[in-house]
Design a protein around this motif. Structure first.
Motif, PDB file in Angstrom:
ATOM      1  N   SER A 161       0.832  -1.194   0.000  1.00 45.42           N
ATOM      2  CA  SER A 161       0.000   0.000   0.000  1.00 45.42           C
ATOM      3  C   SER A 161       0.867   1.245   0.000  1.00 45.42           C
ATOM      4  CB  SER A 161      -0.900  -0.004   1.238  1.00 45.42           C
ATOM      5  OG  SER A 161      -1.496   1.264   1.392  1.00 45.42           O
ATOM      6  N   LEU A 162       0.409   2.237  -0.776  1.00 42.73           N
ATOM      7  CA  LEU A 162       1.106   3.530  -0.793  1.00 42.73           C
ATOM      8  C   LEU A 162       0.377   4.553   0.067  1.00 42.73           C
ATOM      9  CD1 LEU A 162       2.100   3.916  -4.570  1.00 42.73           C
ATOM     10  CD2 LEU A 162       3.551   3.238  -2.672  1.00 42.73           C
ATOM     11  N   GLU A 163      -0.612   4.114   0.797  1.00 48.53           N
ATOM     12  CA  GLU A 163      -1.393   5.068   1.609  1.00 48.53           C
ATOM     13  C   GLU A 163      -0.509   5.693   2.677  1.00 48.53           C
ATOM     14  OE1 GLU A 163      -4.752   3.140   3.238  1.00 48.53           O
ATOM     15  OE2 GLU A 163      -5.691   2.826   1.302  1.00 48.53           O
ATOM     16  N   ASN A 221      -7.081  10.711  18.217  1.00 48.68           N
ATOM     17  CA  ASN A 221      -5.944  10.125  17.497  1.00 48.68           C
ATOM     18  C   ASN A 221      -6.265   9.870  16.016  1.00 48.68           C
ATOM     19  OD1 ASN A 221      -4.533  10.161  19.814  1.00 48.68           O
ATOM     20  ND2 ASN A 221      -4.255   7.945  20.020  1.00 48.68           N
ATOM     21  N   ALA A 222      -7.531   9.804  15.694  1.00 49.07           N
ATOM     22  CA  ALA A 222      -7.901   9.521  14.298  1.00 49.07           C
ATOM     23  C   ALA A 222      -7.955  10.792  13.453  1.00 49.07           C
ATOM     24  CB  ALA A 222      -9.255   8.819  14.252  1.00 49.07           C
ATOM     25  N   SER A 223      -7.694  11.919  14.078  1.00 53.70           N
ATOM     26  CA  SER A 223      -7.826  13.178  13.332  1.00 53.70           C
ATOM     27  C   SER A 223      -6.615  13.410  12.440  1.00 53.70           C
ATOM     28  CB  SER A 223      -7.982  14.332  14.323  1.00 53.70           C
ATOM     29  OG  SER A 223      -7.958  15.543  13.613  1.00 53.70           O
ATOM     30  N   GLN A 224      -6.664  12.849  11.270  1.00 56.64           N
ATOM     31  CA  GLN A 224      -5.592  12.983  10.278  1.00 56.64           C
ATOM     32  C   GLN A 224      -6.221  13.044   8.891  1.00 56.64           C
ATOM     33  OE1 GLN A 224      -3.424   9.355  11.168  1.00 56.64           O
ATOM     34  NE2 GLN A 224      -1.931  10.451  12.414  1.00 56.64           N
ATOM     35  N   VAL A 225      -5.375  13.348   7.901  1.00 56.57           N
ATOM     36  CA  VAL A 225      -5.867  13.305   6.521  1.00 56.57           C
ATOM     37  C   VAL A 225      -5.232  12.098   5.831  1.00 56.57           C
ATOM     38  CG1 VAL A 225      -6.014  14.526   4.320  1.00 56.57           C
ATOM     39  CG2 VAL A 225      -6.073  15.817   6.454  1.00 56.57           C
ATOM     40  N   ALA A 226      -6.064  11.256   5.260  1.00 56.36           N
ATOM     41  CA  ALA A 226      -5.548  10.039   4.611  1.00 56.36           C
ATOM     42  C   ALA A 226      -5.331  10.301   3.122  1.00 56.36           C
ATOM     43  CB  ALA A 226      -6.537   8.903   4.799  1.00 56.36           C
ATOM     44  N   LEU A 227      -4.108   9.995   2.665  1.00 63.54           N
ATOM     45  CA  LEU A 227      -3.799  10.118   1.230  1.00 63.54           C
ATOM     46  C   LEU A 227      -3.692   8.726   0.633  1.00 63.54           C
ATOM     47  CD1 LEU A 227      -0.835  12.716   1.169  1.00 63.54           C
ATOM     48  CD2 LEU A 227      -3.237  13.129   1.577  1.00 63.54           C
ATOM     49  N   SER A 228      -4.170   8.575  -0.600  1.00 64.43           N
ATOM     50  CA  SER A 228      -4.053   7.255  -1.212  1.00 64.43           C
ATOM     51  C   SER A 228      -2.644   7.009  -1.738  1.00 64.43           C
ATOM     52  CB  SER A 228      -5.072   7.098  -2.334  1.00 64.43           C
ATOM     53  OG  SER A 228      -4.827   8.082  -3.309  1.00 64.43           O
ATOM     54  N   SER A 229      -1.886   8.077  -1.945  1.00 62.96           N
ATOM     55  CA  SER A 229      -0.485   7.913  -2.363  1.00 62.96           C
ATOM     56  C   SER A 229       0.272   9.178  -1.983  1.00 62.96           C
ATOM     57  CB  SER A 229      -0.395   7.647  -3.859  1.00 62.96           C
ATOM     58  OG  SER A 229      -0.131   8.851  -4.549  1.00 62.96           O
ATOM     59  N   PRO A 230       1.589   9.108  -2.009  1.00 60.84           N
ATOM     60  CA  PRO A 230       2.361  10.300  -1.609  1.00 60.84           C
ATOM     61  C   PRO A 230       2.588  11.279  -2.757  1.00 60.84           C
ATOM     62  CG  PRO A 230       3.841   8.493  -2.039  1.00 60.84           C
ATOM     63  CD  PRO A 230       2.466   7.962  -2.279  1.00 60.84           C
ATOM     64  N   VAL A 231       2.022  11.000  -3.931  1.00 55.58           N
ATOM     65  CA  VAL A 231       2.243  11.885  -5.074  1.00 55.58           C
ATOM     66  C   VAL A 231       1.060  12.855  -5.176  1.00 55.58           C
ATOM     67  CG1 VAL A 231       2.799  11.989  -7.524  1.00 55.58           C
ATOM     68  CG2 VAL A 231       3.380   9.943  -6.207  1.00 55.58           C
ATOM     69  N   LEU A 232       1.338  14.136  -5.014  1.00 55.49           N
ATOM     70  CA  LEU A 232       0.278  15.150  -5.015  1.00 55.49           C
ATOM     71  C   LEU A 232       0.386  16.014  -6.260  1.00 55.49           C
ATOM     72  CD1 LEU A 232       0.775  16.510  -1.370  1.00 55.49           C
ATOM     73  CD2 LEU A 232      -0.976  14.880  -2.125  1.00 55.49           C
ATOM     74  N   ASN A 233      -0.761  16.458  -6.768  1.00 55.73           N
ATOM     75  CA  ASN A 233      -0.675  17.516  -7.768  1.00 55.73           C
ATOM     76  C   ASN A 233      -0.914  18.852  -7.075  1.00 55.73           C
ATOM     77  OD1 ASN A 233      -3.456  17.956  -7.567  1.00 55.73           O
ATOM     78  ND2 ASN A 233      -3.916  16.542  -9.259  1.00 55.73           N
ATOM     79  N   GLU A 234      -0.820  19.917  -7.849  1.00 56.03           N
ATOM     80  CA  GLU A 234      -0.866  21.244  -7.247  1.00 56.03           C
ATOM     81  C   GLU A 234      -2.176  21.468  -6.492  1.00 56.03           C
ATOM     82  OE1 GLU A 234      -0.101  20.503 -10.371  1.00 56.03           O
ATOM     83  OE2 GLU A 234       1.489  21.762 -11.177  1.00 56.03           O
ATOM     84  N   GLY A 235      -3.277  20.997  -7.073  1.00 52.12           N
ATOM     85  CA  GLY A 235      -4.589  21.209  -6.444  1.00 52.12           C
ATOM     86  C   GLY A 235      -4.705  20.439  -5.138  1.00 52.12           C
ATOM     87  N   GLU A 236      -4.161  19.254  -5.107  1.00 46.68           N
ATOM     88  CA  GLU A 236      -4.241  18.445  -3.886  1.00 46.68           C
ATOM     89  C   GLU A 236      -3.401  19.064  -2.766  1.00 46.68           C
ATOM     90  OE1 GLU A 236      -5.132  14.346  -6.382  1.00 46.68           O
ATOM     91  OE2 GLU A 236      -3.083  14.882  -5.827  1.00 46.68           O
TER      92      GLU A 236
END
Ligand code: SF4
Length: 1490
Positions: free
Chosen positions: A494-496, A512-527
């Motif tokens: 998983s790349l999450e 402790n659950a207050s986080q932002v989950a990303l599906s991968s570490p590659v972001l575009n400018e908008g993300e």
């Protein structure tokens, strides 16, 4: 279990063994009574098992501190008991380090419940450890255990002497309701008494691949961990890790912290070693609360990832669990009298099968526990459900965790072309980076491939500027922690990654659950923009530029410190997301960007040191990241995500350019939209990241983050200490100022008056005039061709001069010889013909290179008495006999070759066994002089080989038992090597099938290879080969060629010296390869410690390669690396060319030896004292330090020749010797008769039948034997039972077997059934282990019961019937037929390109478990397929008496519709798979077996 452990050079000092049990109070009470002490109050007494120093004075000192600490804590010391030991059974090395072993009994007065008492004891131990930490002998004091519940007896002992050493263990008064036993085989640390296992909570069979990251994160946590149970004493129990201890010890430490803080052992293990819960249909549908549990914890605790069978206990519960990928065997059985056993092997304990009610195995991620008080046993889902139900994890996650929503890519460029160019120049892009890497990924969605290895200088040696990333090489798994397979077993990966503060893991709660989950570490400018706007993250952007106008104040180093301080302040003020950014509207000439890797790593380290790292995530918003390696570096050094804004802009610019538009319009390139181009780029990056993770055996990006799994070549201490602390950097290098200068050299290009109109081409990938120097270049190949073809000494000396005058290319170019002797005449030096016998050629497969090249090389090496290497792919038996039909240089036997002589043999002396097992048959193995196990290869360590379909000609397909035109992919790991003991087993198997062949193990240079090599030597290898990163001929991704593996100079030094230090050097021949071109290379390698020398690319060049470097395309212009007939016809080489080359090289060696005053190569092996640094300057730094290579730990006790001439290592007495000594069996083999035998078998009888098969194969080949050996074994068979069977071998096992049953079988019949009258139901029981039938090329196997994971991997022709399997069955299968009459695990038929599988699906659960990437799934409708299935089931009934099969046949019409047939494309048109197939007339159909 002795065969699963490691043993020192004395063959007596075990790497470690031990046992954990409940406290044997009766024994201790008896002792107390004899001492006049009152019997112990069991509730209030703690027992410490302590290793004390050897010195009497120190013992007293230590005891004083221990007693005082207990007193201060209010505990009363009741007595000290010297543990009775028998030192006569301890090996020599172990005895030298043996501690004084005593038990201490203490009374805990102030606590009344077990948990509080255990906590008190834990605090005491931590305080004692602290008190000793500063003592020079502090490491000599070690608590094996200090507990009110459990005790650990362990040491540097072998299995069989553990009980003899500790006489307590033989005492009848020693009673315990449980025992955890462990036997160690160390490969990541040298054996020491404290590192024996079990630890205080767990025994671990495996490796934690993420250990560096885990240690960093645990250190980061130290300040934030709080729990009321500690009453504010958290400070006193730190630290929670020890970098000097083993991975297992550290995992134990983390588990202990959680458990002592109130978690149950099963909960702690679920948090630390989570299962692969995604893509898990059973969990998602039936147990969503378990999924919630894992989702809740994934952002809080990075997984301790790697192969692991963990056995654990806190004295109240005992349990076992397996890693997410199931990379270790774990079999269990329960008896009628309620005893549960879990073990790595069956047969280790005498159990009456009639009393066994259940035989199972732990599958990937599974757990089993037993409550020692209630006697209740909990199987996997019961355990997980119970733990998961303890809190409303699902509610907490859904209410607090945010998922980052995907944002569309930009649909136009942001900058004009000129600005883009300037930025690319400023940030270090070259035209190769843009055209070959970024544009390829944007167009194709995958990483570009290349060939012929990496032959440019290391970045630190280069005269060209490099980005900082180029000073880093990815580390990779070898032997003990296998690479995993991102392509075929990606479901465990998983790349999450989660962004935001990581809470206090000792407490649970919604916050402790207050986080932002990303599906991968590659972001575009908008993300990235979305993250910046998240109100809870309170993101802060920190610019990353230094300022050269401000002098020292604005220097790179000072600016870094300021950046760290700014980050520090931001986090202290509540920022949960630090964005390090080199994104600016205008670049300023005097404000260059800090290398982003340096910025990220420095801030990461700073926050760790200051206890702030858990409070915020780091994201890089950078222009300086466009390749998979660069992403991996940033993540490995702490970035959670990256927005590669300039790389995305480059994709957009490329897509909108007139050139691209035209190419698409003209159909010369597939059309992609501007969004697709960016999607493709990101897709390629993600796939590349998975590959990089997987080559280190890591499944989760969240565990890779901060794990620092790189080796540094060329950065100085000041940089490493500040930003990359913990990474290996052996040769020093750049200072901050030198790095700043290199960074600036890119930056100024963007601002020079006459700014170039296009990006510079540094020539790092392809040779170009004026570009980077390439070791293999056109001039060099021309000079070499001239020398060998004309057989001209003067031409060869011009070739030598070319090499001597090249720019510094490799580390050895910085060294030269000095001698302590006067020169001698060359005539006194050993002859060239003796020297060439130490030469080998690289493992280049027939398939990757043409038949002509492969055979010419083999013939040349055989003429010289050197060794060629078959590579992976088998060999044509026609090559194994000497030629007798040569006329005028031509032979009808090998009509495509010229320059032949009678007596030539085209056999490869070294035959390779690689992970795909292509062409590996009993006959291939039996005809080898040497057998090489390829663990890794220089060009792409940690990855499998790949032969494109167009290179799989009919001839190649025949040798590999595959189909023409179908690509052949080898798995990254050998599926029978998931641990060092597995490697030892494969070495054993090969010595079994061919006891005359030395077995070599090929590794690639990297830090830590010395310890791995020691494990390999203990595993009974005859030869260890160290390959440099620069080798490699076949196709590889560019990033793998460039960024993985290290120089052999360092790898060889570490290996040679570690082996000497461990007394193992004499056991193994050391062979080295990587970029060898001359006699100087040979001498350097000899001086650093090598006995034999391998030549790869240069051997191809000598036979005709012109370095066109298109080997991966099948278009090699000179037929060296092509399978196309017309190109092969152009092959210019003759064996004599290569013979000439090697003789010249040998003469060169002689000349140098004469100058040095030495007569034999033997005399300089390991003589680093004959080397000195060359007096020369490097362009980039004067701070390179070669002392590591020049150091010495002494010489081997034997000469190199004596080491080389020793006998092949033996397997010792084996059951097969008895079989072969049986006159009836030997008569049956000799005269092709029939014989019947019954033989008892135990689990220590390994690879049984392998040697018999080797004898038959050597005499009759793979198919020629017409006799019948009918042998029935009864009992528990050891690993690799019935490996390499040939036709005529009909083997039955009544009982059960371990892993690798039927490995490499080529024929015959194998039947496995349980004993009669067992207490369990055969079809529910696991009776054969993991990876059965691996690489089989024929024969049939019938199993009445289930098999483990990876059944029939890489099977190419065998047929099998089995009553259930674990995960990954039929993986990589290329032929044959597998029938499964019960449940299967996940990922069925991944990578299956040939053969058929029939699977009974009674409860309609199969479809989600099938990997449908290649195969299609259909009912069995073709009449021929039905016949095939039915006849195999009939055979199963006949052979095994299976009741399950009988019922199926009885109700055939009901059962047939419940079967699925898995069909890869290559089988779709066969009569078995195609209902419409025309020729169904029975007489015209050739069934594969029935
Ligand atoms: S000449 Fe052939 S073998 Fe040599 S590099 Fe080119 S394609 Fe590869």
């Amino acid at each position: 279990m002795e065969h699963r452990g490691g043993c020192g050079a004395d063959n007596d000092s075990g790497d470690g063994s031990g046992v954990m049990t409940s406290i044997p109070w009766d024994l201790f009470d008896n002792w107390a009574e004899n001492q006049g002490i009152a019997s112990f109050d069991k509730l209030h007494t703690g027992v410490g098992m302590i290793f004390l120093p050897q010195d009497d004075k120190l013992i007293e000192e230590a005891k004083k501190v221990i007693v005082n600490t207990f007193r201060q804590e209010g505990l009363e010391v009741l007595g000290w008991r010297p543990v009775p030991v028998n030192t006569s059974v301890v090996g020599f090395y172990a005895k030298e380090a043996m501690p004084n072993i005593q038990q201490v009994f203490v009374r805990v007065v102030k606590e009344e419940n077990v948990d509080d008492i255990e906590r008190e004891l834990y605090i005491c131990r931590k305080l004692i450890e602290r008190a000793f930490a500063s003592e020079s002998w502090g490491s000599e004091l070690y608590f094996c255990s200090l507990s009110n519940q459990t005790i650990v007896y362990k040491g540097m002992l072998r299995s069989e002497v553990l009980g003899l050493f500790y006489s307590d263990l033989q005492n009848d008064l020693y009673k315990s309701p449980f025992a955890i036993y462990h036997r160690r085989y160390s490969t990541n640390t040298s054996p020491r008494w404290p590192l024996a296992q079990p630890m205080r909570f767990l025994g671990h069979n495996g490796e934690i691949n993420t250990i560096q990251g885990n240690l960093n994160w645990m250190q980061s946590r130290e300040t934030s961990l709080k729990s009321p149970v500690w009453h504010g004493r958290e400070n006193e129990i730190r630290p929670f890790g020890n970098p000097k201890a083993s991975d297992s010890a550290n995992l134990d430490c983390a588990a202990e912290l959680l458990i002592r803080s109130g978690r149950t052992p099963d909960e702690a293990l679920m948090i630390l070693v989570p299962e692969a819960y995604k893509n898990h249909p059973t969990l998602t549908i039936k147990y969503p609360e378990v999924v919630d549990f894992y989702d809740y914890y994934k952002g809080q605790m990075e997984a301790w990832d790697g192969p692991a069978l963990l056995l654990f206990s806190d004295g109240k519960t005992v349990g076992a669990c397996l890693d997410r990928n199931g990379l270790r065997p774990a079999r269990y059985w329960r008896t009628i009298d309620n005893v549960v056993y879990v073990a790595s092997e069956v047969g280790v304990l005498p159990v009456d099968d009639s009393k066994v009610t259940m035989k199972g195995r732990l599958g990937p991620g599974m757990m089993i526990t037993a409550d020692l008080l209630s006697g209740q046993v909990y199987e996997n889902t019961e355990v997980k459900k119970r733990v998961a139900a303890s809190n409303p994890y699902g509610k907490w996650v859904s209410e607090n965790m945010r998922s980052l929503k995907p944002v569309n890519f930009l649909s136009a460029t942001v900058l004009d072309n000129e600005t883009i160019l300037r930025r690319q120049q400023a940030f270090g892009y070259s035209s190769e980076d843009v055209q070959m890497i970024i544009e390829t990924m944007a167009a194709q969605g995958k990483e570009p491939t290349f060939c012929m290895g990496d032959d440019i200088p290391l970045a630190i040696l280069s005269q060209k500027p490099h980005m900082l990333y180029d000073y880093f090489k990815q580390r990779f798994a070898q032997v003990t922690n296998p690479a995993i397979d991102p392509l075929r077993e990606g479901l465990v990966m998983s790349l999450e990654v989660n962004i935001g503060k990581r809470g206090n893991i000792l407490e649970v709660g919604p916050e402790n659950a207050s986080q932002v989950a990303l599906s991968s570490p590659v972001l575009n400018e908008g993300e990235l923009e979305s993250l910046l706007k998240d109100p809870q993250l309170r993101a802060q952007v920190l610019p990353t530029f230094f300022d050269i106008r401000k002098g020292v104040e604005g220097s790179l180093e000072k600016t870094l410190y300021k950046l760290c301080e700014a980050a520090d302040e931001a986090v202290r003020n509540g920022c949960q997301l630090l964005v390090l950014s080199d994104h600016t509207d205008e670049l300023e000439a005097t404000r260059p960007a800090i290398p982003i890797l340096l910025a990220v790593a420095a801030v990461h380290q700073h926050l760790i040191q200051n206890g702030l790292r858990m409070s915020a995530s780091i994201v890089a918003d950078t222009a300086q990241c466009f390749s998979t390696h660069q992403f991996a570096c940033l993540i490995g050094y702490g970035a959670s995500a990256i927005c590669p804004y300039l790389a995305l802009e480059t994709c957009r610019q490329w897509r909108l350019s007139a050139k691209t538009v035209n190419l698409m319009r003209n159909g010369k390139m597939p059309t992609v939209t501007i969004e697709q181009a960016q999607t493709n780029f990101c897709k390629a990056i993600k796939a590349g990241l998975l590959k990089i993770l997987s080559k280190m055996g890591i499944s989760l990006l969240s565990s890779y983050c901060g794990a620092q799994i790189f080796e540094i070549y060329g950065l100085g201490k000041e940089i490493v200490d500040l930003a990359f602390y913990g990474s290996v950097s052996k040769i020093g290098g750049l200072t901050f100022d030198e790095l700043a200068r290199e960074t600036l050299s890119f930056w100024v290009k963007a601002f020079s008056e006459d700014t170039a109109k296009r990006l510079e081409n540094f020539g790092f990938i392809q040779f170009r005039p004026g570009g980077e120097y390439h070791g293999n270049n056109p001039e060099m190949s021309k000079l070499l061709h001239k020398a060998v073809r004309q057989k001209s000494e003067s031409a060869f000396s011009i070739y030598q001069q070319h090499l001597a005058s090249r720019p510094v290319n490799v580390l050895r170019d910085l060294l030269e010889f000095k001698s302590d002797r006067a020169p001698i005449p060359v005539g006194k030096v050993e002859p060239a013909l003796s020297i060439v016998q130490r030469f080998c050629t690289g493992g280049m497969s027939l398939g990757a290179i043409s038949r002509e090249t492969h055979e010419a090389i083999a013939i040349a090496m055989n003429r010289l008495g050197g060794k060629s290497n078959s590579g992976e792919g088998g060999e044509d038996p026609i090559r194994w006999s000497p030629l007798t039909d040569v006329v005028d240089g031509y032979s009808p036997t090998l009509p495509h070759l010229k320059g032949l002589q009678n007596g030539d043999t085209a056999t490869s002396a070294i035959k390779q066994v690689a992970s795909g097992r292509f062409g590996v048959t009993p006959t291939f193995l039996a005809n080898a002089d040497q057998l090489e196990i390829k663990i890794a290869q220089g060009a792409k360590p940690g990855e499998g080989g790949q032969l494109p379909g167009k290179k799989v000609s009919a001839y190649i397909a025949r040798l590999r038992n595959s189909k023409p035109g179908v690509p052949l992919i080898s798995p990254p790991p050998h599926h029978d090597i998931y641990s060092i003991e597995d490697l030892a087993q494969l070495i054993f198997d090969l010595h079994q099938v061919n006891p005359k062949a030395k077995v070599s193990v090929k590794l690639v240079a990297e830090a830590g290879i010395g310890t791995v090599a020691s494990g390999v030597a203990k595993g009974n290898a005859d030869i260890i080969q160290i390959s440099g990163h620069d080798g490699g001929t076949g196709a590889s991704p560019i990033s793998s060629i460039k960024h993985a593996g290290g120089p052999w100079e360092l790898g060889l030094t570490e290996t040679h010296q570690t082996l000497i230090e461990n007394g193992l050097r004499e056991r193994v021949i050391l062979r080295v390869d990587g970029g060898f071109k001359s006699g100087v290379d040979v001498l350097m390698a000899a001086a650093v410690g090598a006995d034999e020398y391998g030549f790869g690319s240069v051997a191809m060049i000598a036979t005709g390669c012109v370095m066109a470097r298109i080997c991966h395309t099948n278009n090699c212009p000179v037929g060296v690396a092509s399978q196309r007939e017309e190109l092969r016809a152009r092959f210019p080489g003759v064996p004599g060319d290569l013979v000439n080359f090697f003789l010249y090289v040998a003469e060169e060696v002689r000349g140098f030896l004469a100058q040095l005053g030495y007569e034999k190569l033997d005399d300089i092996v390991g003589r680093t004292d004959l080397l000195k640094p060359r007096d020369m300057s490097l362009v980039k730094t004067q701070h390179l330090d070669l002392n590591y290579i020049l150091s010495s730990v002494g010489l081997p006790k034997w000469s190199s020749t004596a080491i080389r001439n020793q006998e092949v290592h033996s397997n010792g007495p084996v059951l097969d010797d008895n079989l072969l000594a049986d006159p009836e069996i030997s008569d049956a083999i000799e005269n092709e008769k029939e014989v019947h035998k019954t033989v008892k078998i135990y689990n220590v009888d390994r690879a049984v039948c392998g040697r018999v098969a080797g004898v038959i194969a050597k005499k009759y080949g793979d198919t020629g034997f017409a006799g019948q050996l009918n042998i029935t074994f009864t009992g528990s068979a050891g690993q690799s039972f019935a490996c390499f069977l040939t036709p005529g071998m009909n083997i039955q096992l009544i009982g059960e077997a371990n892993d690798y049953v039927g490995k490499g079988m080529a024929g015959g019949e194998l039947v496995v059934t349980p004993l009669e009258n067992t207490g369990f139901c055969p079809e529910d029981a696991t009776i054969v282990g993991n990876t059965c039938l691996y690489g089989a090329t024929g024969g049939q196997i019938f199993v009445r019961g289930k098999a483990g994971e990876r059944f029939a991997v890489r099977n190419s022709l065998a047929q099998a019937v089995v009553e259930g399997t674990g995960d990954h069955c039929c993986e990589y299968m290329t032929g044959g037929c597998v029938v499964i009459l019960g449940k299967v695990g996940r990922n069925v038929a991944a990578g299956m390109t040939g053969g058929l599988a029939y699977i009974l699906d009674e409860d309609d659960t199969l479809i989600p478990k099938v990997n449908k990437e290649i195969v299609k799934i259909q009912r069995v409708t073709a009449p021929v397929g039905q016949m095939q299935l039915k006849s195999l089931i009939e055979a199963h009934v006949e052979k095994t008496g299976s009741t399950k099969s009988s019922s199926i046949l009885t109700e055939w019409d009901n059962y047939l519709p419940l079967f699925w047939q898995l069909v890869p494309p290559s089988e779709e048109d066969t009569p078995e798979a195609c209902a419409e197939y025309q020729s169904t007339a029975a007489e015209r159909v050739t069934l594969q077996s029935a």
